[in-house]
Design an enzyme around this catalytic site. Structure first.
Site, mmCIF file in Angstrom:
data_model
loop_
_atom_site.group_PDB
_atom_site.id
_atom_site.type_symbol
_atom_site.label_atom_id
_atom_site.label_comp_id
_atom_site.label_asym_id
_atom_site.label_seq_id
_atom_site.Cartn_x
_atom_site.Cartn_y
_atom_site.Cartn_z
ATOM 1 N N ASP A 4 0.872 -1.175 0.000
ATOM 2 C CA ASP A 4 0.000 0.000 0.000
ATOM 3 C C ASP A 4 0.907 1.222 0.000
ATOM 4 O OD1 ASP A 4 -1.799 2.076 0.453
ATOM 5 O OD2 ASP A 4 -3.067 0.885 1.774
ATOM 6 N N ARG B 248 0.088 4.424 -0.409
ATOM 7 C CA ARG B 248 -0.619 5.690 -0.262
ATOM 8 C C ARG B 248 -0.101 6.516 0.906
ATOM 9 N NH1 ARG B 248 -6.633 3.279 -0.384
ATOM 10 N NH2 ARG B 248 -5.540 1.711 0.850
#
Length: 206
Positions: free
Chosen positions: A128, A130
């Site tokens: 991930d 982000r």
């Protein structure tokens, strides 16, 4: 450079199921990653507004892909935020930050048996990637200090807190499980601690 509001414009939203609502789209100057993230103001935000950080998903949001739950989450979030008053932050973070082409490459690996996180790793990419700093910057520019966060993902709340935005309550989204996305959802629970209770399965995250 301090983040500031660039422009505001009214947009009438219409969804395929007939739901309609007026939104105010807000753009920004000075976001640290330089991307064109968007805030949608829905309803009349309270002092502590309901907020969702929604990462862009072309396949789910636009084309209705059943491999994920992004489209149904977006549709649900707009209606719930409009009722409560708040903001939907539409973040240009396709594929948990790895981009559209890489996401589709990861889908091919998932078809071979890997889960959504292992597929990213096999491509040499973060599970991930982000960073929610721009979301915190957007909220600060909107003069929002504390939110009720509409999310099953604990990382969103943790990052907002780290970037100076208070989270009064974390409110789960609905569960949009199907035969096409059940492995994807289970991986989110087991690998990333998402607060999801899947049909016929025990809750693995609090």
């Amino acid at each position: 450079m301090t983040t500031s509001v660039r422009a505001k414009v009214r947009i009438p939203l219409r969804f395929a199921d007939g739901y309609a609502v007026e939104a105010e789209a807000v753009t920004f100057h000075g976001l640290t990653d330089g991307l064109e993230h968007l805030a949608l103001r829905l309803g009349e935000p309270a002092e502590v507004p309901l907020v969702r950080l929604h990462s862009e998903c072309l396949t789910g949001d636009v084309f209705g892909s059943a491999r994920c739950d992004c489209g149904p989450q977006l549709r649900e979030a707009v209606e719930r935020i409009a009722a409560a008053g708040g903001y939907l932050l539409y973040l240009r973070q396709e594929g948990r930050g790895i981009g559209l082409y890489n996401k589709l490459d990861a889908y091919a690996l998932q078809d071979g048996g890997l889960d959504t996180y292992a597929a990213n790793t096999a491509l040499g990419l973060p599970e991930d990637g982000r960073d929610y700093r721009p979301a915190a910057e957007m909220l600060a520019a909107l003069e929002v200090e504390t939110v009720d966060l509409l999310s099953n993902n604990p990382d969103k709340a943790e990052q907002l807190l780290a970037y100076g935005i208070g989270v009064r309550e974390r409110i789960p989204t609905g569960v949009f499980a199907s035969n096409a996305n059940i492995r994807y959802l289970q991986a989110k629970v087991e690998q990333a601690g998402h607060r999801i209770v899947l049909p016929g399965r025990p809750a693995l995250a609090s």
